[in-house]
Motif scaffolding. Sequence first.
Motif, PDB file in Angstrom:
ATOM      1  N   MET A   1       0.220  -1.224  -0.602  1.00 23.62           N
ATOM      2  CA  MET A   1       0.117   0.256  -0.147  1.00 23.62           C
ATOM      3  C   MET A   1       1.372   1.483   0.049  1.00 23.62           C
ATOM      4  N   SER A   2       0.517   2.514  -0.827  1.00 24.76           N
ATOM      5  CA  SER A   2       1.237   3.128  -1.002  1.00 24.76           C
ATOM      6  C   SER A   2       0.631   4.492   0.273  1.00 24.76           C
ATOM      7  N   ARG A   3       2.066   4.842   0.881  1.00 24.82           N
ATOM      8  CA  ARG A   3       1.755   5.433   2.346  1.00 24.82           C
ATOM      9  C   ARG A   3       1.844   7.080   1.836  1.00 24.82           C
ATOM     10  N   THR A   4       0.425   7.898   1.300  1.00 19.14           N
ATOM     11  CA  THR A   4       1.047   9.693   1.510  1.00 19.14           C
ATOM     12  C   THR A   4       1.163  10.262   2.337  1.00 19.14           C
ATOM     13  N   ALA A   5       1.730  11.632   2.823  1.00 20.84           N
ATOM     14  CA  ALA A   5       1.788  12.385   3.513  1.00 20.84           C
ATOM     15  C   ALA A   5       1.509  13.878   2.936  1.00 20.84           C
ATOM     16  N   ILE A   6       0.716  14.169   3.937  1.00 21.52           N
ATOM     17  CA  ILE A   6       0.396  16.476   3.905  1.00 21.52           C
ATOM     18  C   ILE A   6       1.209  16.752   4.482  1.00 21.52           C
ATOM     19  N   TYR A   7       1.988  17.806   4.189  1.00 21.42           N
ATOM     20  CA  TYR A   7       3.166  18.234   5.559  1.00 21.42           C
ATOM     21  C   TYR A   7       1.935  20.054   4.896  1.00 21.42           C
ATOM     22  N   PRO A   8       1.444  19.913   6.193  1.00 20.55           N
ATOM     23  CA  PRO A   8       0.911  21.625   5.630  1.00 20.55           C
ATOM     24  C   PRO A   8       1.684  22.967   6.391  1.00 20.55           C
ATOM     25  N   GLY A   9       1.321  24.071   5.749  1.00 17.02           N
ATOM     26  CA  GLY A   9       2.081  25.166   6.842  1.00 17.02           C
ATOM     27  C   GLY A   9       1.915  26.303   6.324  1.00 17.02           C
ATOM     28  N   SER A  10       2.346  27.316   6.191  1.00 22.98           N
ATOM     29  CA  SER A  10       2.078  28.838   5.647  1.00 22.98           C
ATOM     30  C   SER A  10       3.478  29.179   4.783  1.00 22.98           C
ATOM     31  N   PHE A  11       4.955  28.382   5.093  1.00 24.06           N
ATOM     32  CA  PHE A  11       5.429  28.477   4.131  1.00 24.06           C
ATOM     33  C   PHE A  11       6.038  30.625   3.855  1.00 24.06           C
ATOM     34  N   ASP A  12       5.514  31.012   4.351  1.00 21.76           N
ATOM     35  CA  ASP A  12       5.921  32.484   4.377  1.00 21.76           C
ATOM     36  C   ASP A  12       7.206  33.029   4.226  1.00 21.76           C
ATOM     37  N   PRO A  13       8.111  32.915   4.004  1.00 22.80           N
ATOM     38  CA  PRO A  13       8.393  31.925   2.448  1.00 22.80           C
ATOM     39  C   PRO A  13       9.042  30.815   3.147  1.00 22.80           C
ATOM     40  N   VAL A  14       9.060  29.787   2.479  1.00 17.22           N
ATOM     41  CA  VAL A  14       9.728  28.728   2.648  1.00 17.22           C
ATOM     42  C   VAL A  14      11.418  28.596   3.194  1.00 17.22           C
ATOM     43  N   THR A  15      11.466  28.086   3.629  1.00 23.09           N
ATOM     44  CA  THR A  15      13.070  27.603   4.034  1.00 23.09           C
ATOM     45  C   THR A  15      13.727  26.645   4.397  1.00 23.09           C
ATOM     46  N   PHE A  16      14.820  27.064   4.573  1.00 21.89           N
ATOM     47  CA  PHE A  16      15.960  25.813   4.498  1.00 21.89           C
ATOM     48  C   PHE A  16      15.755  24.417   5.969  1.00 21.89           C
ATOM     49  N   GLY A  17      14.967  24.952   6.336  1.00 23.82           N
ATOM     50  CA  GLY A  17      13.988  23.889   7.985  1.00 23.82           C
ATOM     51  C   GLY A  17      13.190  23.511   6.925  1.00 23.82           C
ATOM     52  N   HIS A  18      12.349  23.908   6.768  1.00 18.40           N
ATOM     53  CA  HIS A  18      11.407  23.702   6.167  1.00 18.40           C
ATOM     54  C   HIS A  18      11.816  22.191   4.622  1.00 18.40           C
TER      55      HIS A  18
END
Length: 160
Positions: A1-18
């Motif tokens: 079974m293939s597993r998908t996950a959602i990574y939600p956030g504002s990402f304002d803006p995206v950083t190296f941490g994200h």
Amino acid sequence: MSRTAIYPGSFDPVTFGHIDVIKRATRIFDKIIVAVAEDANKKALFTLDERRDMMIDVTQGMENVSVETFNGLVIDFAHKRNINVLVRGLRMTSDFDYELQMALTNRRLAQDIETVFLMPSEGYSFLSSSLIKQSASLGADVSTFVPSVIEARLKDKLNS
Ligand code: ADP
């Protein structure tokens, strides 16, 4: 079974941490949907489309990562996609209270959805979009915090 996950956030803006969290998540899940939140309550520097486009830019070439936008509850977005895992990042203990509260609220609202926390490399554990925006607005060099394309977008935005 293939597993998908959602990574939600504002990402304002995206950083190296994200980006670090996304890379770690791809080692655990078959597919990651980065879900950029409209979040009407927060005053974002970048528009939803800009935040999505920047995320697409920096995840280009990462296999099995796609980027979408959503508004409203993330659990509703997850149900629509038939996905039952959310990924969130934990930097410092200071994130813990808020993230735990949100995960438990989401669990109360949707028993079928689990939240998984991933810790970034310690070198990124102090990074936050808000501090980067603040530093950039004061003229700081943020090139070690965000990819160069994002740094350029930040400069443009702050100068406009
Ligand atoms: P929010 O969704 O609360 O607006 P962000 O968009 O900044 O916050 O972040 C989305 C998720 O990524 C959150 O779980 C946040 O804790 C996490 N995150 C933010 N910055 C980092 C980082 N430097 N390292 C790891 N995780 C992070």
